[in-house]
Design a protein around this motif. Structure first.
Motif, PDB file in Angstrom:
ATOM      1  N   ASP A  18       1.140 -10.463  -3.240  1.00  0.00           N
ATOM      2  CA  ASP A  18       1.413 -10.874  -4.622  1.00  0.00           C
ATOM      3  C   ASP A  18       0.367 -11.872  -5.112  1.00  0.00           C
ATOM      4  OD1 ASP A  18       3.619  -9.268  -4.667  1.00  0.00           O
ATOM      5  OD2 ASP A  18       5.079 -10.889  -4.368  1.00  0.00           O
ATOM      6  N   THR A  19       0.009 -12.803  -4.249  1.00  0.00           N
ATOM      7  CA  THR A  19      -0.980 -13.815  -4.631  1.00  0.00           C
ATOM      8  C   THR A  19      -2.345 -13.183  -4.893  1.00  0.00           C
ATOM      9  OG1 THR A  19       0.142 -15.526  -3.324  1.00  0.00           O
ATOM     10  CG2 THR A  19      -2.161 -15.914  -3.891  1.00  0.00           C
ATOM     11  N   LEU A  20      -2.774 -12.307  -4.000  1.00  0.00           N
ATOM     12  CA  LEU A  20      -4.096 -11.696  -4.157  1.00  0.00           C
ATOM     13  C   LEU A  20      -4.148 -10.753  -5.353  1.00  0.00           C
ATOM     14  CD1 LEU A  20      -5.011 -10.989  -0.416  1.00  0.00           C
ATOM     15  CD2 LEU A  20      -5.843 -12.836  -1.892  1.00  0.00           C
ATOM     16  N   VAL A  21      -3.056 -10.044  -5.589  1.00  0.00           N
ATOM     17  CA  VAL A  21      -2.997  -9.151  -6.761  1.00  0.00           C
ATOM     18  C   VAL A  21      -3.132  -9.972  -8.043  1.00  0.00           C
ATOM     19  CG1 VAL A  21      -1.486  -7.640  -8.093  1.00  0.00           C
ATOM     20  CG2 VAL A  21      -1.731  -7.293  -5.627  1.00  0.00           C
ATOM     21  N   LYS A  22      -2.498 -11.133  -8.078  1.00  0.00           N
ATOM     22  CA  LYS A  22      -2.598 -11.998  -9.261  1.00  0.00           C
ATOM     23  C   LYS A  22      -4.024 -12.477  -9.496  1.00  0.00           C
ATOM     24  CE  LYS A  22       2.166 -13.710  -9.084  1.00  0.00           C
ATOM     25  NZ  LYS A  22       3.041 -14.881  -8.791  1.00  0.00           N
ATOM     26  N   HIS A  23      -4.809 -12.526  -8.428  1.00  0.00           N
ATOM     27  CA  HIS A  23      -6.211 -12.941  -8.555  1.00  0.00           C
ATOM     28  C   HIS A  23      -7.149 -11.746  -8.761  1.00  0.00           C
ATOM     29  CE1 HIS A  23      -4.733 -16.839  -7.095  1.00  0.00           C
ATOM     30  NE2 HIS A  23      -5.864 -17.337  -7.551  1.00  0.00           N
ATOM     31  N   GLY A  24      -6.572 -10.581  -8.988  1.00  0.00           N
ATOM     32  CA  GLY A  24      -7.391  -9.434  -9.379  1.00  0.00           C
ATOM     33  C   GLY A  24      -7.835  -8.527  -8.259  1.00  0.00           C
ATOM     34  N   TYR A  25      -7.302  -8.708  -7.053  1.00  0.00           N
ATOM     35  CA  TYR A  25      -7.703  -7.854  -5.940  1.00  0.00           C
ATOM     36  C   TYR A  25      -6.781  -6.645  -5.816  1.00  0.00           C
ATOM     37  CZ  TYR A  25     -10.377 -11.991  -4.617  1.00  0.00           C
ATOM     38  OH  TYR A  25     -11.238 -13.057  -4.614  1.00  0.00           O
ATOM     39  N   ALA A  26      -7.330  -5.548  -5.316  1.00  0.00           N
ATOM     40  CA  ALA A  26      -6.535  -4.369  -4.989  1.00  0.00           C
ATOM     41  C   ALA A  26      -6.120  -4.490  -3.533  1.00  0.00           C
ATOM     42  CB  ALA A  26      -7.348  -3.095  -5.216  1.00  0.00           C
ATOM     43  N   VAL A  27      -4.820  -4.466  -3.258  1.00  0.00           N
ATOM     44  CA  VAL A  27      -4.318  -4.832  -1.931  1.00  0.00           C
ATOM     45  C   VAL A  27      -3.479  -3.707  -1.329  1.00  0.00           C
ATOM     46  CG1 VAL A  27      -2.951  -6.487  -0.622  1.00  0.00           C
ATOM     47  CG2 VAL A  27      -4.284  -7.262  -2.600  1.00  0.00           C
ATOM     48  N   SER A  28      -3.740  -3.418  -0.052  1.00  0.00           N
ATOM     49  CA  SER A  28      -2.893  -2.521   0.737  1.00  0.00           C
ATOM     50  C   SER A  28      -2.322  -3.299   1.904  1.00  0.00           C
ATOM     51  CB  SER A  28      -3.705  -1.330   1.260  1.00  0.00           C
ATOM     52  OG  SER A  28      -4.229  -0.560   0.203  1.00  0.00           O
ATOM     53  N   THR A  29      -1.146  -2.888   2.391  1.00  0.00           N
ATOM     54  CA  THR A  29      -0.510  -3.581   3.506  1.00  0.00           C
ATOM     55  C   THR A  29      -0.118  -2.591   4.594  1.00  0.00           C
ATOM     56  OG1 THR A  29       1.667  -3.423   2.457  1.00  0.00           O
ATOM     57  CG2 THR A  29       0.390  -5.426   2.049  1.00  0.00           C
ATOM     58  N   VAL A  30      -0.288  -3.014   5.849  1.00  0.00           N
ATOM     59  CA  VAL A  30       0.248  -2.289   7.004  1.00  0.00           C
ATOM     60  C   VAL A  30       0.872  -3.337   7.929  1.00  0.00           C
ATOM     61  CG1 VAL A  30      -1.328  -0.325   6.870  1.00  0.00           C
ATOM     62  CG2 VAL A  30      -1.989  -2.348   8.188  1.00  0.00           C
ATOM     63  N   PHE A  31       1.685  -2.873   8.898  1.00  0.00           N
ATOM     64  CA  PHE A  31       2.521  -3.817   9.643  1.00  0.00           C
ATOM     65  C   PHE A  31       2.355  -3.745  11.158  1.00  0.00           C
ATOM     66  CE2 PHE A  31       4.502  -2.655   5.610  1.00  0.00           C
ATOM     67  CZ  PHE A  31       4.535  -3.904   4.993  1.00  0.00           C
ATOM     68  N   ASP A  32       1.418  -2.930  11.633  1.00  0.00           N
ATOM     69  CA  ASP A  32       1.129  -2.924  13.068  1.00  0.00           C
ATOM     70  C   ASP A  32      -0.307  -2.439  13.286  1.00  0.00           C
ATOM     71  OD1 ASP A  32       1.017   0.047  13.578  1.00  0.00           O
ATOM     72  OD2 ASP A  32       3.145  -0.054  13.029  1.00  0.00           O
ATOM     73  N   GLY A  33      -0.762  -2.566  14.524  1.00  0.00           N
ATOM     74  CA  GLY A  33      -2.148  -2.243  14.835  1.00  0.00           C
ATOM     75  C   GLY A  33      -2.490  -0.777  14.694  1.00  0.00           C
ATOM     76  N   GLU A  34      -1.551   0.094  15.039  1.00  0.00           N
ATOM     77  CA  GLU A  34      -1.817   1.530  14.909  1.00  0.00           C
ATOM     78  C   GLU A  34      -2.051   1.912  13.455  1.00  0.00           C
ATOM     79  OE1 GLU A  34       1.159   3.921  16.704  1.00  0.00           O
ATOM     80  OE2 GLU A  34       0.588   3.391  18.759  1.00  0.00           O
ATOM     81  N   GLU A  35      -1.186   1.414  12.572  1.00  0.00           N
ATOM     82  CA  GLU A  35      -1.352   1.682  11.142  1.00  0.00           C
ATOM     83  C   GLU A  35      -2.694   1.159  10.638  1.00  0.00           C
ATOM     84  OE1 GLU A  35       2.717   1.725   8.695  1.00  0.00           O
ATOM     85  OE2 GLU A  35       2.336  -0.216   9.642  1.00  0.00           O
ATOM     86  N   ALA A  36      -3.071  -0.011  11.123  1.00  0.00           N
ATOM     87  CA  ALA A  36      -4.330  -0.610  10.678  1.00  0.00           C
ATOM     88  C   ALA A  36      -5.517   0.273  11.037  1.00  0.00           C
ATOM     89  CB  ALA A  36      -4.496  -1.995  11.304  1.00  0.00           C
ATOM     90  N   LEU A  37      -5.560   0.728  12.285  1.00  0.00           N
ATOM     91  CA  LEU A  37      -6.685   1.560  12.719  1.00  0.00           C
ATOM     92  C   LEU A  37      -6.696   2.906  11.996  1.00  0.00           C
ATOM     93  CD1 LEU A  37      -6.660   0.822  16.556  1.00  0.00           C
ATOM     94  CD2 LEU A  37      -8.155  -0.142  14.798  1.00  0.00           C
TER      95      LEU A  37
END
Length: 237
Positions: free
Chosen positions: A20-39
């Motif tokens: 939420d904070t980064l989106v308010k500063h104009g960034y496009a943000v994606s989220t993942v919740f474990d290492g497998e998803e990240a890779l």
């Protein structure tokens, strides 16, 4: 075009707060919740920065960092409350660009994100600022080294050598100005694109790591010569 940021954090509340904070500063943000998803996601999507928590499930953040660094030089900001892991990430050359210790304020996080992205832009501009354009698309042989200036890759005696972006840009700086002696302040200013405040340890560590990767005998270097009391220069071949 907005910078794209990936958050790898298993605490959903923290992840959402950062997003939420980064989106308010104009960034496009994606989220993942474990290492497998990240890779998986970094294989198919491009990001300008990864915020990586160390203590994540399935594949921990340290292992993710090492795997990502075999394929990409994307900036990575470590988020961790465990100082020993941060020391490993930054001190053993795994390739983290910065870290922020938990708990942190959103103001500090945004400041670090902006600083990393600003430095990355400087890295990308470095070629036009400190490199002779005639070198940019060349493969240069220097002793046992073959340096691909376009693809930021290095081979020594035919074997791939993994360099961090800073290490490659330090090497590039010397290769493209072979007769110039650089002080530590000049190396820092040109590669980090920041004002030098006299922290010699930063330069010493990066020069030592680079020598360990390219020199036959790092204690008696032939590629990156030390001129005592002055700085460094490229050896003669």
């Amino acid at each position: 075009m907005n910078n794209r940021i990936l958050i790898v954090e298993d605490d959903h509340y923290i992840s959402e707060m950062i997003k939420d904070t980064l989106v308010k500063h104009g960034y496009a943000v994606s989220t993942v919740f474990d290492g497998e998803e990240a890779l998986q996601i970094v294989e198919v999507q491009n990001f300008d920065l990864i915020l990586l928590d160390i203590m994540i499930p399935k594949i921990d953040g340290m292992e993710c960092l090492k795997i990502i660094r075999t394929k990409s030089m994307i900036p990575i900001l470590i988020m961790s409350a465990k100082g020993e892991d941060v020391d490993k990430a930054l001190g053993l050359g795994f390739g983290a660009d910065d870290y922020i210790a938990k708990p942190f304020s959103m103001i500090e996080l945004v400041a670090r994100v902006k600083a990393i992205l600003r430095r990355e832009k400087h890295y990308m501009d470095l070629t036009t600022q400190v490199v002779n354009p005639t070198y940019q698309d060349e493969t240069i042989q220097l002793g046992d080294l073959i340096i691909d200036m376009k693809n930021y890759s290095l081979k020594k005696c035919g074997h791939d050598v993994k360099l961090t972006l800073k290490e490659f840009n330090i090497l590039k700086l010397f290769i493209t100005r072979p007769n110039q002696v650089f002080t530590k302040a000049q190396v820092y200013s040109l590669v980090w694109q920041e004002e030098y405040y006299g922290d010699e340890n930063v330069i010493n560590v990066h020069i030592r790591r680079l020598r360990e990767k390219i020199e036959d005998n790092p204690s008696n270097p032939k590629y990156l010569k030390t001129l005592w009391g002055i700085g460094y220069k490229l050896g003669e071949f």
